[in-house]
Motif scaffolding. Structure first.
Motif, PDB file in Angstrom:
ATOM      1  N   PRO A 140     101.801   3.647 -47.144  1.00 32.94           N
ATOM      2  CA  PRO A 140     101.544   3.326 -45.732  1.00 32.94           C
ATOM      3  C   PRO A 140     102.624   3.852 -44.797  1.00 32.94           C
ATOM      4  N   VAL A 141     103.891   3.822 -45.225  1.00 34.49           N
ATOM      5  CA  VAL A 141     104.963   4.338 -44.379  1.00 34.49           C
ATOM      6  C   VAL A 141     104.828   5.857 -44.229  1.00 34.49           C
ATOM      7  N   ARG A 142     104.467   6.529 -45.324  1.00 31.75           N
ATOM      8  CA  ARG A 142     104.251   7.974 -45.222  1.00 31.75           C
ATOM      9  C   ARG A 142     103.151   8.288 -44.208  1.00 31.75           C
ATOM     10  N   ARG A 143     102.065   7.490 -44.252  1.00 35.54           N
ATOM     11  CA  ARG A 143     100.973   7.727 -43.310  1.00 35.54           C
ATOM     12  C   ARG A 143     101.423   7.489 -41.866  1.00 35.54           C
ATOM     13  N   VAL A 144     102.240   6.444 -41.665  1.00 33.65           N
ATOM     14  CA  VAL A 144     102.743   6.163 -40.321  1.00 33.65           C
ATOM     15  C   VAL A 144     103.569   7.336 -39.808  1.00 33.65           C
ATOM     16  N   LEU A 145     104.458   7.852 -40.655  1.00 33.72           N
ATOM     17  CA  LEU A 145     105.304   8.969 -40.228  1.00 33.72           C
ATOM     18  C   LEU A 145     104.500  10.252 -40.042  1.00 33.72           C
ATOM     19  N   ASP A 146     103.487  10.459 -40.906  1.00 36.68           N
ATOM     20  CA  ASP A 146     102.627  11.629 -40.732  1.00 36.68           C
ATOM     21  C   ASP A 146     101.853  11.538 -39.421  1.00 36.68           C
ATOM     22  N   ASP A 147     101.316  10.331 -39.131  1.00 35.50           N
ATOM     23  CA  ASP A 147     100.569  10.143 -37.884  1.00 35.50           C
ATOM     24  C   ASP A 147     101.476  10.336 -36.678  1.00 35.50           C
ATOM     25  N   LEU A 148     102.696   9.869 -36.804  1.00 30.05           N
ATOM     26  CA  LEU A 148     103.643  10.051 -35.706  1.00 30.05           C
ATOM     27  C   LEU A 148     103.942  11.527 -35.489  1.00 30.05           C
ATOM     28  N   ASP A 149     104.085  12.272 -36.587  1.00 26.14           N
ATOM     29  CA  ASP A 149     104.350  13.702 -36.473  1.00 26.14           C
ATOM     30  C   ASP A 149     103.171  14.415 -35.803  1.00 26.14           C
ATOM     31  N   VAL A 150     101.949  14.027 -36.197  1.00 22.38           N
ATOM     32  CA  VAL A 150     100.760  14.614 -35.565  1.00 22.38           C
ATOM     33  C   VAL A 150     100.738  14.292 -34.074  1.00 22.38           C
ATOM     34  N   ALA A 151     101.071  13.026 -33.733  1.00 21.84           N
ATOM     35  CA  ALA A 151     101.072  12.627 -32.326  1.00 21.84           C
ATOM     36  C   ALA A 151     102.095  13.418 -31.527  1.00 21.84           C
ATOM     37  N   VAL A 152     103.268  13.621 -32.103  1.00 23.44           N
ATOM     38  CA  VAL A 152     104.313  14.380 -31.410  1.00 23.44           C
ATOM     39  C   VAL A 152     103.876  15.820 -31.207  1.00 23.44           C
ATOM     40  N   ARG A 153     103.310  16.425 -32.272  1.00 27.06           N
ATOM     41  CA  ARG A 153     102.865  17.815 -32.154  1.00 27.06           C
ATOM     42  C   ARG A 153     101.708  17.945 -31.171  1.00 27.06           C
ATOM     43  N   ALA A 154     100.809  16.942 -31.162  1.00 27.20           N
ATOM     44  CA  ALA A 154      99.690  16.983 -30.213  1.00 27.20           C
ATOM     45  C   ALA A 154     100.183  16.884 -28.779  1.00 27.20           C
ATOM     46  N   ALA A 155     101.177  16.003 -28.565  1.00 26.66           N
ATOM     47  CA  ALA A 155     101.718  15.865 -27.210  1.00 26.66           C
ATOM     48  C   ALA A 155     102.377  17.164 -26.759  1.00 26.66           C
ATOM     49  N   LYS A 156     103.141  17.784 -27.653  1.00 27.88           N
ATOM     50  CA  LYS A 156     103.784  19.048 -27.307  1.00 27.88           C
ATOM     51  C   LYS A 156     102.749  20.132 -27.066  1.00 27.88           C
TER      52      LYS A 156
END
Length: 322
Positions: free
Chosen positions: A67-83
């Motif tokens: 679950p922590v890996r998924r949270v960090l992966d989702d966060l990375d996707v969110a950051v890349r999407a925002a950029k």
């Protein structure tokens, strides 16, 4: 729960060694151990079994890992999407156009945008006459509009993307259909089929202006909302109309198109957008449009300017919203 606690947990869980995990995180080992203890205290469970020789995940640690890996992966996707959105790679752009005369230009733009920015969505607003599209761009309800010049509204930028010639469309059995060219004066008294009054059609305005310059006002017997219906009514013998070269793709049985007498009368097609629109997605679309729908030779100086010169004019060359 702080993000650094989660990244520290992932590093230790994957390395199963505090020293290697600390080097991976570019930090000293004691602060890393403190983070793990604080995380365990916050969760109320032990995540690692550790002694002087080994580090192992507990059952709670193993359950926590994915679950922590998924949270960090989702966060990375969110950051890349925002950029990406900030760079115009993602987002939504609303586009207003009138169907028939955008038959060629609109697909060129949509395909080019899709190829360059797959994550960018174009929301198409059809049956938006040129004058209406211009007004909606000005008030912010559209990001981009297919319009005709002039477009003299404060804050609105335009770029010419083509020229369209004004033509006459008649039933094929009309007496004038035998002529190679139609003098506008010969249409005086003829029944006209055209767009509704006050609908925002620049083509109707240009047609009436041309007829008035020839000394008469069109006798409108039927109005219709689009070029497809108008030309179908002409083919049925209801009347004649003035249409555009960009509508020649409409294959309608029983109709003929003829150029007008004298120098060709042309209208300039353009893209319009608000100068102060902050959308990075719109800027990306405009960059793509500059390649997919280039400004014709001779109009480069008008690109990106607000407004324009006379909408209906006589010109020596030909070019392609209702």
């Amino acid at each position: 729960m702080e993000l650094r606690y989660l990244t520290s947990f992932i590093a230790v869980a994957e390395e199963l060694h505090f020293g290697r995990a600390a080097r991976r995180l570019r930090m000293a080992q004691p602060p890393l151990s403190q983070r793990i203890r604080r995380l365990e205290k916050e969760l109320g469970v032990q995540l690692f079994e550790r002694n002087t020789r080994s580090v192992r995940l507990t059952s709670a640690g193993r359950s926590f890992l994915e679950p922590v890996r998924r949270v960090l992966d989702d966060l990375d996707v969110a950051v890349r999407a925002a950029k990406a959105a900030g760079q115009g790679e993602y987002g939504r752009v609303t586009v207003g156009f009138a169907g028939a005369s955008s038959h060629d230009t609109l697909p060129l733009l949509t395909r080019a945008v899709r190829a360059a920015h797959p994550g960018l969505e174009l929301v198409m607003r059809g049956q938006t006459y040129a004058d209406v599209a211009l007004a909606k761009v000005a008030d912010g309800s559209l990001d981009l509009g297919f319009v005709r010049l002039p477009a003299d509204l404060p804050g609105v930028e335009t770029r010419v993307i083509g020229e369209e010639e004004l033509l006459c469309a008649l039933p094929q059995d009309h007496l004038l259909a035998e002529r190679e060219r139609i003098a506008l004066a010969d249409l005086e008294g003829e029944p006209f089929v055209t767009f509704p009054a006050n609908a925002g059609s620049s083509l109707r305005d240009a047609s009436f202006r041309a007829c008035e310059e020839a000394g008469f006002r069109p006798r409108v017997v039927q109005e219709a909302p689009d070029s497809y219906t108008i030309l179908a009514l002409v083919a049925a013998g209801v009347g004649v109309t003035l249409t555009l070269s960009s509508c020649l793709h409409i294959q309608q049985t029983g109709i003929v198109h003829r150029p007008l007498g004298g120098p060709p009368r042309r209208l300039r097609a353009a893209l319009a957008w608000r100068r102060d629109n902050p959308s990075a997605a719109l800027r990306s679309v405009l960059r793509v449009a500059a390649e997919a729908l280039p400004t014709p030779p001779g109009y480069e100086a008008e690109g990106g300017r607000s407004g324009g010169a006379a909408q209906l004019r006589e010109a020596p060359k030909a070019a392609g919203a209702d």
